[in-house]
Design a protein around this motif. Structure first.
Motif, PDB file in Angstrom:
ATOM      1  N   ALA A  83       0.829  -1.209   0.000  1.00 19.78           N
ATOM      2  CA  ALA A  83       0.000   0.000   0.000  1.00 19.78           C
ATOM      3  C   ALA A  83       0.857   1.251   0.000  1.00 19.78           C
ATOM      4  N   SER A  84       1.934   1.272   0.804  1.00 18.27           N
ATOM      5  CA  SER A  84       2.757   2.472   0.920  1.00 18.27           C
ATOM      6  C   SER A  84       3.752   2.624  -0.217  1.00 18.27           C
ATOM      7  N   SER A  85       4.304   1.499  -0.696  1.00 21.98           N
ATOM      8  CA  SER A  85       5.322   1.576  -1.752  1.00 21.98           C
ATOM      9  C   SER A  85       4.774   1.311  -3.139  1.00 21.98           C
ATOM     10  N   GLY A  86       3.536   0.838  -3.223  1.00 20.87           N
ATOM     11  CA  GLY A  86       2.925   0.550  -4.509  1.00 20.87           C
ATOM     12  C   GLY A  86       1.779   1.495  -4.828  1.00 20.87           C
ATOM     13  N   LEU A  87       0.687   1.376  -4.072  1.00 23.00           N
ATOM     14  CA  LEU A  87      -0.498   2.182  -4.365  1.00 23.00           C
ATOM     15  C   LEU A  87      -0.239   3.676  -4.193  1.00 23.00           C
ATOM     16  N   LEU A  88       0.532   4.053  -3.179  1.00 24.49           N
ATOM     17  CA  LEU A  88       0.771   5.486  -2.958  1.00 24.49           C
ATOM     18  C   LEU A  88       1.613   6.115  -4.057  1.00 24.49           C
ATOM     19  N   VAL A  89       2.283   5.297  -4.866  1.00 26.94           N
ATOM     20  CA  VAL A  89       3.018   5.846  -6.005  1.00 26.94           C
ATOM     21  C   VAL A  89       2.055   6.554  -6.959  1.00 26.94           C
ATOM     22  N   VAL A  90       0.851   5.987  -7.120  1.00 23.80           N
ATOM     23  CA  VAL A  90      -0.151   6.622  -7.978  1.00 23.80           C
ATOM     24  C   VAL A  90      -0.592   7.959  -7.372  1.00 23.80           C
ATOM     25  N   PHE A  91      -0.791   7.981  -6.055  1.00 23.93           N
ATOM     26  CA  PHE A  91      -1.145   9.223  -5.368  1.00 23.93           C
ATOM     27  C   PHE A  91      -0.079  10.297  -5.606  1.00 23.93           C
ATOM     28  N   PHE A  92       1.189   9.925  -5.495  1.00 27.87           N
ATOM     29  CA  PHE A  92       2.258  10.900  -5.686  1.00 27.87           C
ATOM     30  C   PHE A  92       2.438  11.259  -7.156  1.00 27.87           C
ATOM     31  N   PHE A  93       2.084  10.347  -8.051  1.00 32.05           N
ATOM     32  CA  PHE A  93       2.088  10.695  -9.472  1.00 32.05           C
ATOM     33  C   PHE A  93       1.084  11.810  -9.737  1.00 32.05           C
ATOM     34  N   VAL A  94      -0.115  11.688  -9.168  1.00 27.09           N
ATOM     35  CA  VAL A  94      -1.135  12.733  -9.321  1.00 27.09           C
ATOM     36  C   VAL A  94      -0.656  14.032  -8.669  1.00 27.09           C
ATOM     37  N   ALA A  95       0.029  13.927  -7.523  1.00 29.80           N
ATOM     38  CA  ALA A  95       0.593  15.124  -6.891  1.00 29.80           C
ATOM     39  C   ALA A  95       1.636  15.775  -7.797  1.00 29.80           C
ATOM     40  N   GLY A  96       2.437  14.944  -8.491  1.00 33.20           N
ATOM     41  CA  GLY A  96       3.403  15.480  -9.445  1.00 33.20           C
ATOM     42  C   GLY A  96       2.729  16.189 -10.601  1.00 33.20           C
ATOM     43  N   LEU A  97       1.613  15.636 -11.074  1.00 35.42           N
ATOM     44  CA  LEU A  97       0.830  16.311 -12.121  1.00 35.42           C
ATOM     45  C   LEU A  97       0.341  17.672 -11.643  1.00 35.42           C
ATOM     46  N   GLU A  98      -0.146  17.724 -10.407  1.00 30.71           N
ATOM     47  CA  GLU A  98      -0.642  18.985  -9.863  1.00 30.71           C
ATOM     48  C   GLU A  98       0.476  20.016  -9.747  1.00 30.71           C
ATOM     49  N   LEU A  99       1.642  19.552  -9.320  1.00 28.13           N
ATOM     50  CA  LEU A  99       2.775  20.474  -9.200  1.00 28.13           C
ATOM     51  C   LEU A  99       3.176  21.002 -10.570  1.00 28.13           C
ATOM     52  N   ARG A 100       3.232  20.128 -11.576  1.00 19.50           N
ATOM     53  CA  ARG A 100       3.585  20.577 -12.928  1.00 19.50           C
ATOM     54  C   ARG A 100       2.532  21.560 -13.453  1.00 19.50           C
ATOM     55  N   GLU A 101       1.266  21.286 -13.156  1.00 22.31           N
ATOM     56  CA  GLU A 101       0.199  22.195 -13.577  1.00 22.31           C
ATOM     57  C   GLU A 101       0.355  23.558 -12.912  1.00 22.31           C
ATOM     58  N   GLU A 102       0.692  23.554 -11.620  1.00 26.51           N
ATOM     59  CA  GLU A 102       0.899  24.817 -10.914  1.00 26.51           C
ATOM     60  C   GLU A 102       2.087  25.581 -11.494  1.00 26.51           C
ATOM     61  N   LEU A 103       3.151  24.862 -11.863  1.00 25.14           N
ATOM     62  CA  LEU A 103       4.326  25.514 -12.429  1.00 25.14           C
ATOM     63  C   LEU A 103       4.057  26.061 -13.831  1.00 25.14           C
ATOM     64  N   THR A 104       3.158  25.405 -14.571  1.00 24.71           N
ATOM     65  CA  THR A 104       2.909  25.789 -15.958  1.00 24.71           C
ATOM     66  C   THR A 104       1.789  26.802 -16.100  1.00 24.71           C
ATOM     67  N   HIS A 105       0.685  26.556 -15.404  1.00 21.18           N
ATOM     68  CA  HIS A 105      -0.496  27.407 -15.583  1.00 21.18           C
ATOM     69  C   HIS A 105      -1.022  28.032 -14.295  1.00 21.18           C
ATOM     70  N   GLY A 106      -0.511  27.594 -13.141  1.00 24.90           N
ATOM     71  CA  GLY A 106      -1.104  28.015 -11.879  1.00 24.90           C
ATOM     72  C   GLY A 106      -0.320  29.069 -11.135  1.00 24.90           C
TER      73      GLY A 106
END
Length: 412
Positions: A83-106
């Motif tokens: 759960a912590s090393s597998g499933l949460l990777v998807v959660f942090f991937f989405v967090a990375g998308l949000e950060l890139r969005e903030e850097l680009t358009h936010g």
């Protein structure tokens, strides 16, 4: 594909048959912060209920059930670790998308606009860590958990904001989102630097090459998920074997996913990835992690142990007091020193509410707690402390926001 007759009969007699349209509606609901936060909360409550019943041993057996195929060569992995090393990777991937969005358009696109939440986030990491170290000083092994109270849970915090501050101004939500995204970036950097195991350089190098290939293909505007999914899985596998916590791969891949507009107006790669993965993250990954991590005993003896353990008290103080002092103080100092501006649509009382809400450290705090404390009893006390602090922070923020709702209603 033709289903066997038995399956058709079962589907025909079942009173509710999910449809494609229903699945689409569920996915759309899970893309909202309120629903995602509620699902996570329900999972945590279910875990707490189970862990405080006569069947608590079955819950512990579930947590420690090992799923470690030998051919993967990734060591002993039980359900909690997956759960912590597998499933949460998807959660942090989405967090990375949000950060890139903030850097680009936010908010992070303009340094002047970004200064307020970024400086507040930095102070909101430093002050809780210092308070934790001060409260827990002298306890054996306490210092390894200094980062537990530094993180803010995006989903939970935004859900509380949406429910308690119905007239929330857009700049305040942007402030909280940017604050939480920067907070997550700092947290994943802390995990990479301070909570990684002994380095295995060969798989680490392969992982970096795979992540670089992913980024190059994104730069070249390749759109096929059949190319990216194998690369992402292999990058995760390499980092998992390297000793670096695999969630680092999630953030790196998310930030490298291209937000570049297409000439024909089709969704960008980042938008497609977010659309596909956010419901899975909010509806499966984070709730499952919450369910297998939040089940702690809440009897008198267990709660008594929390309030006599200076490590647990340091976590509570760091999240409830340290986050408020750090976020609010960082924002106030940034404006006072002329490094940032406070929007005309915002009030310092609202910033105070967000500073309190930043003390909701659920997901990432539990992750860091599991990395910092391998002793089950100590981890259970830290987990209980995180839950108590998150409830206190949410309640305090709700009081502030409800008052602002009434004041705004009178003014309007």
């Amino acid at each position: 594909m033709v289903h066997p007759p038995v399956r058709r009969r079962v589907a025909a007699t079942w009173p509710f048959r999910p449809t494609v349209r229903y699945g689409t509606q569920v996915a759309a609901a899970l893309r909202t912060e309120t629903i995602g936060g509620v699902v996570m909360l329900l999972a945590a409550v279910a875990a707490l209920v189970w862990a405080n019943t006569p069947w608590a041993s079955a819950y512990e057996d579930l947590q420690t059930f090992e799923i470690s195929p030998g051919w993967l060569h990734i060591g002993h992995m039980d359900v909690q670790h997956w759960a912590s090393s597998g499933l949460l990777v998807v959660f942090f991937f989405v967090a990375g998308l949000e950060l890139r969005e903030e850097l680009t358009h936010g908010e992070l696109r303009n340094p002047r606009d970004a200064a307020l939440p970024v400086l507040a986030a930095v102070a909101g990491v430093a002050v809780p860590a210092l308070i934790f170290l001060a409260v827990s000083a002298g306890e054996a092994g306490a210092s390894s958990g200094w980062a537990v109270p530094t993180a803010t849970d995006i989903a939970f915090a935004l859900a509380v904001l949406a429910v308690t501050f119905t007239s929330c101004p857009a700049p305040l939500r942007a402030f909280l989102l940017t604050l939480a995204v920067v907070d997550d970036l700092i947290a994943i950097t802390i995990i990479a630097l301070f909570y990684s195991h002994e380095m295995n350089w060969t798989p680490l190098g392969l992982g970096v090459v795979l992540i670089g290939a992913y980024g190059l293909l994104q730069y070249r505007s390749v759109r096929s998920p059949w190319v990216y999914v194998p690369l992402a899985v292999l990058a995760w596998y390499c980092l998992q074997r390297s000793g670096v916590h695999a969630t680092v791969a999630g953030v790196a891949l998310g930030m490298l996913t291209s937000p570049r507009e297409t000439p024909d107006g089709r969704p960008t790669n980042a938008e497609r990835a977010d659309h596909a993965l956010r419901p899975f993250s909010a509806g499966v990954c984070v709730p499952v992690f919450a369910f297998v991590s939040a089940g702690v005993g809440l009897g008198a003896s267990q709660l008594g142990a929390v309030f006599t353990d200076r490590v647990a008290l340091g976590v509570i103080a760091g999240l409830v007091i340290g986050k408020f002092v750090g976020v609010f103080g960082g924002a106030w100092a940034a404006v006072r020193l002329g490094w940032a501006n406070l929007s005309d649509d915002l009030h310092w009382h609202e910033i105070a509410g967000v500073a309190l809400l930043a003390g909701v450290g659920f997901t990432v705090s539990l992750l860091i707690g599991g990395l910092a404390y391998t002793d089950p009893s100590q981890f259970e006390r830290v987990t209980t402390a995180v839950l108590i602090a998150s409830v206190l922070a949410s309640a305090a923020a709700a009081v502030v926001f409800r008052r602002r709702v009434r004041l705004r209603a009178r003014r309007d």
